[in-house]
Design a protein around this motif. Structure first.
Motif, mmCIF file in Angstrom:
data_model
loop_
_atom_site.group_PDB
_atom_site.id
_atom_site.type_symbol
_atom_site.label_atom_id
_atom_site.label_comp_id
_atom_site.label_asym_id
_atom_site.label_seq_id
_atom_site.Cartn_x
_atom_site.Cartn_y
_atom_site.Cartn_z
ATOM 1 N N LEU A 171 0.853 -1.185 0.005
ATOM 2 C CA LEU A 171 0.128 -0.142 -0.005
ATOM 3 C C LEU A 171 1.024 1.257 -0.017
ATOM 4 O O LEU A 171 0.687 2.170 -0.633
ATOM 5 C CB LEU A 171 -0.902 -0.068 1.064
ATOM 6 C CG LEU A 171 -1.872 -1.058 1.391
ATOM 7 C CD1 LEU A 171 -2.748 -0.996 2.452
ATOM 8 C CD2 LEU A 171 -3.112 -0.652 0.171
ATOM 9 N N LEU A 172 1.708 1.333 0.858
ATOM 10 C CA LEU A 172 2.760 2.418 0.867
ATOM 11 C C LEU A 172 3.577 2.816 -0.395
ATOM 12 O O LEU A 172 3.770 3.749 -0.831
ATOM 13 C CB LEU A 172 3.843 2.427 2.185
ATOM 14 C CG LEU A 172 3.124 2.320 3.288
ATOM 15 C CD1 LEU A 172 4.047 2.431 4.710
ATOM 16 C CD2 LEU A 172 2.192 3.757 3.733
ATOM 17 N N PHE A 173 4.068 1.577 -0.960
ATOM 18 C CA PHE A 173 4.667 1.721 -2.192
ATOM 19 C C PHE A 173 3.943 2.237 -3.262
ATOM 20 O O PHE A 173 4.493 3.139 -4.122
ATOM 21 C CB PHE A 173 5.341 0.325 -2.515
ATOM 22 C CG PHE A 173 6.770 0.073 -2.089
ATOM 23 C CD1 PHE A 173 7.889 0.454 -2.915
ATOM 24 C CD2 PHE A 173 7.093 -0.602 -1.066
ATOM 25 C CE1 PHE A 173 9.012 0.341 -2.504
ATOM 26 C CE2 PHE A 173 8.365 -1.014 -0.564
ATOM 27 C CZ PHE A 173 9.331 -0.411 -1.343
ATOM 28 N N ALA A 174 2.605 1.957 -3.267
ATOM 29 C CA ALA A 174 1.503 2.536 -4.313
ATOM 30 C C ALA A 174 1.311 4.035 -4.145
ATOM 31 O O ALA A 174 1.107 4.583 -5.224
ATOM 32 C CB ALA A 174 0.449 1.426 -4.404
ATOM 33 N N VAL A 175 1.292 4.366 -2.906
ATOM 34 C CA VAL A 175 0.838 5.934 -2.656
ATOM 35 C C VAL A 175 2.144 6.726 -2.289
ATOM 36 O O VAL A 175 2.013 7.967 -2.879
ATOM 37 C CB VAL A 175 0.109 5.749 -1.293
ATOM 38 C CG1 VAL A 175 -0.248 7.187 -0.885
ATOM 39 C CG2 VAL A 175 -1.387 4.970 -1.746
ATOM 40 N N ILE A 176 3.220 6.369 -1.802
ATOM 41 C CA ILE A 176 4.357 7.052 -1.499
ATOM 42 C C ILE A 176 5.450 6.456 -2.209
ATOM 43 O O ILE A 176 6.151 5.244 -1.750
ATOM 44 C CB ILE A 176 4.500 7.251 0.206
ATOM 45 C CG1 ILE A 176 3.285 7.554 1.054
ATOM 46 C CG2 ILE A 176 5.575 8.018 0.435
ATOM 47 C CD1 ILE A 176 3.348 7.528 2.609
ATOM 48 N N THR A 177 5.978 7.203 -3.171
ATOM 49 C CA THR A 177 6.878 6.708 -4.072
ATOM 50 C C THR A 177 8.410 6.915 -3.620
ATOM 51 O O THR A 177 9.367 6.159 -3.784
ATOM 52 C CB THR A 177 6.716 6.872 -5.625
ATOM 53 O OG1 THR A 177 6.808 8.518 -5.654
ATOM 54 C CG2 THR A 177 5.445 6.527 -6.075
ATOM 55 N N ARG A 228 0.359 12.942 1.282
ATOM 56 C CA ARG A 228 -0.073 11.711 -0.017
ATOM 57 C C ARG A 228 -0.985 10.971 0.674
ATOM 58 O O ARG A 228 -1.801 10.373 0.105
ATOM 59 C CB ARG A 228 1.328 11.010 -0.348
ATOM 60 C CG ARG A 228 2.086 12.083 -0.979
ATOM 61 C CD ARG A 228 3.557 11.283 -1.535
ATOM 62 N NE ARG A 228 4.571 11.954 -1.738
ATOM 63 C CZ ARG A 228 4.926 12.887 -2.715
ATOM 64 N NH1 ARG A 228 3.813 13.101 -3.465
ATOM 65 N NH2 ARG A 228 5.736 13.621 -2.840
ATOM 66 N N LEU A 229 -0.943 10.554 2.200
ATOM 67 C CA LEU A 229 -2.164 9.614 2.553
ATOM 68 C C LEU A 229 -3.157 10.304 2.764
ATOM 69 O O LEU A 229 -4.271 9.733 2.474
ATOM 70 C CB LEU A 229 -1.588 9.515 4.112
ATOM 71 C CG LEU A 229 -0.482 8.317 4.362
ATOM 72 C CD1 LEU A 229 -0.364 8.101 5.857
ATOM 73 C CD2 LEU A 229 -1.107 6.964 3.735
ATOM 74 N N ARG A 230 -3.428 11.907 2.912
ATOM 75 C CA ARG A 230 -4.442 12.330 2.961
ATOM 76 C C ARG A 230 -5.243 12.298 1.584
ATOM 77 O O ARG A 230 -6.586 12.013 1.574
ATOM 78 C CB ARG A 230 -4.390 13.918 3.361
ATOM 79 C CG ARG A 230 -4.151 13.986 4.871
ATOM 80 C CD ARG A 230 -4.340 15.563 4.990
ATOM 81 N NE ARG A 230 -3.686 16.453 4.183
ATOM 82 C CZ ARG A 230 -2.732 17.020 4.700
ATOM 83 N NH1 ARG A 230 -2.001 16.598 5.706
ATOM 84 N NH2 ARG A 230 -2.077 17.815 3.779
ATOM 85 N N GLU A 231 -4.487 12.064 0.484
ATOM 86 C CA GLU A 231 -5.045 12.092 -0.850
ATOM 87 C C GLU A 231 -5.637 10.898 -1.220
ATOM 88 O O GLU A 231 -6.377 10.618 -2.346
ATOM 89 C CB GLU A 231 -3.907 12.349 -1.934
ATOM 90 C CG GLU A 231 -3.702 13.757 -1.861
ATOM 91 C CD GLU A 231 -2.322 14.151 -2.757
ATOM 92 O OE1 GLU A 231 -1.508 13.123 -3.153
ATOM 93 O OE2 GLU A 231 -2.194 15.291 -3.171
#
Length: 260
Positions: A180-186, A228-231
């Motif tokens: 999940l984090l790799f997909a959202v936070i590059t 980025r998490l908020r998005e």
């Protein structure tokens, strides 16, 4: 395991064992160990480079051996965990005597809390979380270390960011959350900072020390990661559920909201 894969796995394992002083696997036990590494390797996401998957698989399988060793009160297992803690403390700029003290206290706490380990494959990552907690608990007793010397040069060796990412993103957190984090936070620094600050409770200053970066870099990385998490509300909600662990001390959603 086919021959090329076994050769590569053996090479990666032997490098990790030498670097970390891992000695729980006897020579006659290496073949079954590598079989388990390959089985773990197959469960990891195929998009990662093969050598990264092999390193992660070795960490996870060896974590089971460390867990079993600690459970059986084996001296060598406890010593290897202690050495891991000492290296982490020294890389963060902690004086040697204090590093030994922190490591010993952390090993004691690991033994006391061993029953709370949910997955032996994640034992090493869980133990590192315990060590970070001990660092925070004993911080008033520790000497503050500057990021730089008087002449502006770096005061200590920085942590290898690739190795840290391997440990944090595939062991401290589950593979599901890593995906999940790799997909959202590059950005790797943003991911590491987010995990350290929210899941492990470390302030940005401590993360900066261990990565050999100015404090503002980790503060900015944390802010950008949260943005980025908020998005991505679904990912943020899932991340919050992981924050709600026995080590966090508060509810996940409240903790994330407080940072945001």
């Amino acid at each position: 395991m086919d021959a090329p894969d076994r050769e590569r796995a053996q090479m990666v394992w032997q490098q990790l064992a030498a670097r970390n002083q891992w000695e729980l696997i006897a020579p006659e036990g290496e073949d079954p160990f590598l079989d388990r590494v390959f089985a773990e390797y197959q469960n990891l996401k195929a998009e990662d480079a093969p050598e990264k998957r092999l390193r992660v698989a070795c960490h996870r399988v060896y974590s089971v051996h460390l867990y079993n060793g600690i459970q059986a009160r084996e001296e060598r297992a406890a010593q290897e965990v202690w050495l891991c803690f000492v290296r982490l403390a020294l890389r963060g700029g902690t004086p040697q005597a204090t590093a030994y003290e922190l490591a010993q206290e952390a090993v004691t706490r690991v033994i006391e809390k061993l029953a709370s380990v949910r997955m032996p494959q994640s034992f090493l990552a869980w133990a590192i979380q315990v060590f970070r907690t001990v660092q925070r608990d004993l911080r008033p007793k520790a000497q503050e270390v500057s990021l730089t010397n008087e002449d502006g040069t770096q005061a200590y060796e920085a942590v290898d960011m690739l190795n840290l990412a391997d440990i944090v993103e595939t062991n401290v957190i589950t593979q599901e959350l890593a995906d999940l984090l790799f997909a959202v936070i590059t950005n790797p620094l943003e991911r590491i900072t987010l995990v350290r600050c929210l899941l492990q409770g470390d302030p940005p200053r401590d993360v900066a020390k261990e990565l050999g970066l100015p404090l503002h870099r980790t503060r900015v990385a944390k802010a950008r990661a949260l943005h980025r998490l908020r998005e991505h509300p679904a990912t943020m909600a899932r991340f919050a559920s992981y924050v709600d662990t026995p080590l966090s001390g508060s509810s996940g959603s409240a903790k994330v909201d407080a940072h945001v």
